[in-house]
Design a protein around this motif. Sequence first.
Motif, PDB file in Angstrom:
ATOM      1  N   THR A 268     -28.818   3.563   4.317  1.00  0.00           N
ATOM      2  CA  THR A 268     -28.553   2.143   4.098  1.00  0.00           C
ATOM      3  C   THR A 268     -29.861   1.379   3.972  1.00  0.00           C
ATOM      4  O   THR A 268     -30.861   1.719   4.605  1.00  0.00           O
ATOM      5  N   LEU A 269     -29.840   0.344   3.144  1.00  0.00           N
ATOM      6  CA  LEU A 269     -30.963  -0.574   3.021  1.00  0.00           C
ATOM      7  C   LEU A 269     -30.427  -1.960   3.362  1.00  0.00           C
ATOM      8  O   LEU A 269     -29.719  -2.582   2.569  1.00  0.00           O
ATOM      9  N   ALA A 270     -30.746  -2.410   4.593  1.00  0.00           N
ATOM     10  CA  ALA A 270     -30.148  -3.641   5.113  1.00  0.00           C
ATOM     11  C   ALA A 270     -31.175  -4.730   5.390  1.00  0.00           C
ATOM     12  O   ALA A 270     -30.794  -5.871   5.663  1.00  0.00           O
ATOM     13  N   THR A 271     -32.462  -4.377   5.358  1.00  0.00           N
ATOM     14  CA  THR A 271     -33.517  -5.357   5.601  1.00  0.00           C
ATOM     15  C   THR A 271     -34.636  -5.117   4.596  1.00  0.00           C
ATOM     16  O   THR A 271     -34.672  -4.098   3.909  1.00  0.00           O
ATOM     17  N   CYS A 272     -35.576  -6.072   4.531  1.00  0.00           N
ATOM     18  CA  CYS A 272     -36.689  -6.008   3.572  1.00  0.00           C
ATOM     19  C   CYS A 272     -36.143  -5.972   2.128  1.00  0.00           C
ATOM     20  O   CYS A 272     -34.944  -5.973   1.915  1.00  0.00           O
ATOM     21  N   LYS A 273     -37.001  -5.975   1.151  1.00  0.00           N
ATOM     22  CA  LYS A 273     -36.665  -5.908  -0.272  1.00  0.00           C
ATOM     23  C   LYS A 273     -35.472  -6.794  -0.627  1.00  0.00           C
ATOM     24  O   LYS A 273     -34.461  -6.342  -1.171  1.00  0.00           O
ATOM     25  N   PRO A 274     -35.545  -8.107  -0.327  1.00  0.00           N
ATOM     26  CA  PRO A 274     -34.379  -8.985  -0.547  1.00  0.00           C
ATOM     27  C   PRO A 274     -33.938  -9.078  -2.005  1.00  0.00           C
ATOM     28  O   PRO A 274     -32.736  -9.151  -2.272  1.00  0.00           O
TER      29      PRO A 274
ATOM     30  N   ARG B 206     -35.651 -15.126   7.640  1.00  0.00           N
ATOM     31  CA  ARG B 206     -35.345 -15.787   6.363  1.00  0.00           C
ATOM     32  C   ARG B 206     -35.580 -14.840   5.187  1.00  0.00           C
ATOM     33  O   ARG B 206     -34.808 -14.818   4.229  1.00  0.00           O
ATOM     34  N   HIS B 207     -36.653 -14.076   5.258  1.00  0.00           N
ATOM     35  CA  HIS B 207     -36.966 -13.111   4.200  1.00  0.00           C
ATOM     36  C   HIS B 207     -35.855 -12.082   4.078  1.00  0.00           C
ATOM     37  O   HIS B 207     -35.343 -11.816   2.976  1.00  0.00           O
ATOM     38  N   ASP B 208     -35.461 -11.498   5.191  1.00  0.00           N
ATOM     39  CA  ASP B 208     -34.412 -10.474   5.187  1.00  0.00           C
ATOM     40  C   ASP B 208     -33.083 -11.011   4.686  1.00  0.00           C
ATOM     41  O   ASP B 208     -32.437 -10.423   3.817  1.00  0.00           O
ATOM     42  N   THR B 209     -32.660 -12.112   5.274  1.00  0.00           N
ATOM     43  CA  THR B 209     -31.315 -12.613   4.977  1.00  0.00           C
ATOM     44  C   THR B 209     -31.229 -13.246   3.600  1.00  0.00           C
ATOM     45  O   THR B 209     -30.125 -13.436   3.075  1.00  0.00           O
ATOM     46  N   GLY B 210     -32.376 -13.528   2.979  1.00  0.00           N
ATOM     47  CA  GLY B 210     -32.358 -13.972   1.596  1.00  0.00           C
ATOM     48  C   GLY B 210     -31.831 -12.893   0.663  1.00  0.00           C
ATOM     49  O   GLY B 210     -31.418 -13.180  -0.464  1.00  0.00           O
ATOM     50  N   GLY B 211     -31.841 -11.653   1.137  1.00  0.00           N
ATOM     51  CA  GLY B 211     -31.290 -10.556   0.348  1.00  0.00           C
ATOM     52  C   GLY B 211     -29.778 -10.510   0.343  1.00  0.00           C
ATOM     53  O   GLY B 211     -29.181  -9.808  -0.483  1.00  0.00           O
ATOM     54  N   VAL B 212     -29.143 -11.199   1.299  1.00  0.00           N
ATOM     55  CA  VAL B 212     -27.700 -11.418   1.360  1.00  0.00           C
ATOM     56  C   VAL B 212     -26.906 -10.127   1.629  1.00  0.00           C
ATOM     57  O   VAL B 212     -25.970 -10.132   2.425  1.00  0.00           O
ATOM     58  N   ASN B 213     -27.275  -9.035   0.962  1.00  0.00           N
ATOM     59  CA  ASN B 213     -26.450  -7.826   0.961  1.00  0.00           C
ATOM     60  C   ASN B 213     -27.099  -6.645   1.664  1.00  0.00           C
ATOM     61  O   ASN B 213     -28.302  -6.617   1.889  1.00  0.00           O
ATOM     62  N   VAL B 214     -26.254  -5.650   1.934  1.00  0.00           N
ATOM     63  CA  VAL B 214     -26.676  -4.327   2.384  1.00  0.00           C
ATOM     64  C   VAL B 214     -26.277  -3.329   1.301  1.00  0.00           C
ATOM     65  O   VAL B 214     -25.146  -3.371   0.803  1.00  0.00           O
ATOM     66  N   LEU B 215     -27.201  -2.453   0.922  1.00  0.00           N
ATOM     67  CA  LEU B 215     -26.907  -1.401  -0.049  1.00  0.00           C
ATOM     68  C   LEU B 215     -26.616  -0.110   0.711  1.00  0.00           C
ATOM     69  O   LEU B 215     -27.404   0.310   1.564  1.00  0.00           O
ATOM     70  N   ILE B 216     -25.493   0.517   0.388  1.00  0.00           N
ATOM     71  CA  ILE B 216     -25.051   1.729   1.070  1.00  0.00           C
ATOM     72  C   ILE B 216     -24.936   2.836   0.032  1.00  0.00           C
ATOM     73  O   ILE B 216     -24.270   2.686  -0.989  1.00  0.00           O
TER      74      ILE B 216
ATOM     75  N   ILE C 254     -28.496  -5.421  12.039  1.00  0.00           N
ATOM     76  CA  ILE C 254     -29.031  -6.377  13.010  1.00  0.00           C
ATOM     77  C   ILE C 254     -28.725  -7.839  12.696  1.00  0.00           C
ATOM     78  O   ILE C 254     -29.097  -8.712  13.491  1.00  0.00           O
ATOM     79  N   TYR C 255     -28.054  -8.137  11.590  1.00  0.00           N
ATOM     80  CA  TYR C 255     -27.856  -9.538  11.222  1.00  0.00           C
ATOM     81  C   TYR C 255     -26.386  -9.934  11.176  1.00  0.00           C
ATOM     82  O   TYR C 255     -25.581  -9.296  10.497  1.00  0.00           O
ATOM     83  N   ASP C 256     -26.062 -10.989  11.906  1.00  0.00           N
ATOM     84  CA  ASP C 256     -24.719 -11.565  11.875  1.00  0.00           C
ATOM     85  C   ASP C 256     -24.827 -13.066  11.631  1.00  0.00           C
ATOM     86  O   ASP C 256     -25.864 -13.680  11.945  1.00  0.00           O
ATOM     87  N   SER C 257     -23.790 -13.634  11.065  1.00  0.00           N
ATOM     88  CA  SER C 257     -23.758 -15.077  10.859  1.00  0.00           C
ATOM     89  C   SER C 257     -23.849 -15.803  12.196  1.00  0.00           C
ATOM     90  O   SER C 257     -23.267 -15.358  13.198  1.00  0.00           O
ATOM     91  N   ASP C 258     -24.601 -16.901  12.209  1.00  0.00           N
ATOM     92  CA  ASP C 258     -24.709 -17.673  13.452  1.00  0.00           C
ATOM     93  C   ASP C 258     -23.656 -18.771  13.534  1.00  0.00           C
ATOM     94  O   ASP C 258     -23.642 -19.570  14.481  1.00  0.00           O
ATOM     95  N   GLY C 259     -22.766 -18.826  12.527  1.00  0.00           N
ATOM     96  CA  GLY C 259     -21.698 -19.817  12.529  1.00  0.00           C
ATOM     97  C   GLY C 259     -22.121 -21.177  12.029  1.00  0.00           C
ATOM     98  O   GLY C 259     -21.302 -22.097  11.954  1.00  0.00           O
ATOM     99  N   ALA C 260     -23.392 -21.313  11.669  1.00  0.00           N
ATOM    100  CA  ALA C 260     -23.896 -22.609  11.205  1.00  0.00           C
ATOM    101  C   ALA C 260     -24.612 -22.470   9.864  1.00  0.00           C
ATOM    102  O   ALA C 260     -25.485 -23.259   9.540  1.00  0.00           O
ATOM    103  N   GLY C 261     -24.251 -21.453   9.120  1.00  0.00           N
ATOM    104  CA  GLY C 261     -24.853 -21.259   7.809  1.00  0.00           C
ATOM    105  C   GLY C 261     -26.087 -20.402   7.801  1.00  0.00           C
ATOM    106  O   GLY C 261     -26.694 -20.199   6.741  1.00  0.00           O
ATOM    107  N   GLY C 262     -26.481 -19.912   8.959  1.00  0.00           N
ATOM    108  CA  GLY C 262     -27.651 -19.044   9.054  1.00  0.00           C
ATOM    109  C   GLY C 262     -27.290 -17.700   9.647  1.00  0.00           C
ATOM    110  O   GLY C 262     -26.116 -17.306   9.686  1.00  0.00           O
ATOM    111  N   TYR C 263     -28.295 -17.002  10.148  1.00  0.00           N
ATOM    112  CA  TYR C 263     -28.088 -15.679  10.723  1.00  0.00           C
ATOM    113  C   TYR C 263     -28.828 -15.556  12.053  1.00  0.00           C
ATOM    114  O   TYR C 263     -29.845 -16.213  12.281  1.00  0.00           O
ATOM    115  N   ARG C 264     -28.285 -14.719  12.914  1.00  0.00           N
ATOM    116  CA  ARG C 264     -28.979 -14.351  14.142  1.00  0.00           C
ATOM    117  C   ARG C 264     -29.322 -12.868  14.066  1.00  0.00           C
ATOM    118  O   ARG C 264     -28.611 -12.081  13.444  1.00  0.00           O
ATOM    119  N   GLN C 265     -30.428 -12.507  14.691  1.00  0.00           N
ATOM    120  CA  GLN C 265     -30.877 -11.113  14.682  1.00  0.00           C
ATOM    121  C   GLN C 265     -30.550 -10.454  16.018  1.00  0.00           C
ATOM    122  O   GLN C 265     -30.858 -10.988  17.081  1.00  0.00           O
TER     123      GLN C 265
END
Length: 237
Positions: free
Chosen positions: A25-31, A133-143, A108-119
């Motif tokens: 899985t690619l879930a962080t970096c390379k947004p 911000r860098h990670d979550t700008g990628g929006v997706n996880v590639l499996i 490691i990333y879930d919605s914080d309920g306010a439009g952002g993410y918590r780690q």
Amino acid sequence: MSRLIAYKMTHDTGFAPNPFGSQLTLATCKPAIRRTKLRGDWVAGFASQDLVHTSRRAGVSIPVSGLLYLMRVGEVLRLEDYFHDARYQHKKPLKGANDSILRCGDNIYDSDGAGGYRQLPNDSHDDSLSTIRHDTGGVNVLIADIFYYFGRNCPVPRGGWDSIGITLSKGRTFYCSESDLENIRRFLHDQRYEPGVHGKPCLWQEPEGCKAARSTCSSQTSNRGGSHEHSVPTCRY
């Protein structure tokens, strides 16, 4: 048409990508890659000069432009969907665990309920606001539905990639042609590599209980046939 996007990796800790639990899985970096790649696309990571130097300081020798991993995207999930999906709970890290695989989970990333993410607290990744911000700008996880992960056993053809008709770009991230992809896959087939995990991450630190190295975004084991033998791992990987 099969599309391959490739990049030069500066870190390889088992975190991004994470090849464990029978899934890469690619879930962080390379947004940008995570945001734009679709099912059926291919992604590859090659060893950068920086990673070669860093690995050498850690006592691991790898070749420049070694193929660290190759994956075909089989599924694309939003970060928050990945976080809650029952199939990927084993990808959540267990902070402080002695087992390197449990420590380097990438879920490691879930919605914080306010439009952002918590780690999720973890030992593998920086938790600064800029990284989140860098990670979550990628929006997706590639499996991956097909993958080869080599880590510190990353191969290069004898004579270099040029010898099989592939000229790697000097850029950090670059597209490869359909023929380049086929040449890479033919090389792996000719070397008798099967899909799966073929080595430990380059930057794992294992002298005390198989602990994983911490990284930032800056930047079932399978056996291989053939004439070269890989040493038996001291850790489960």
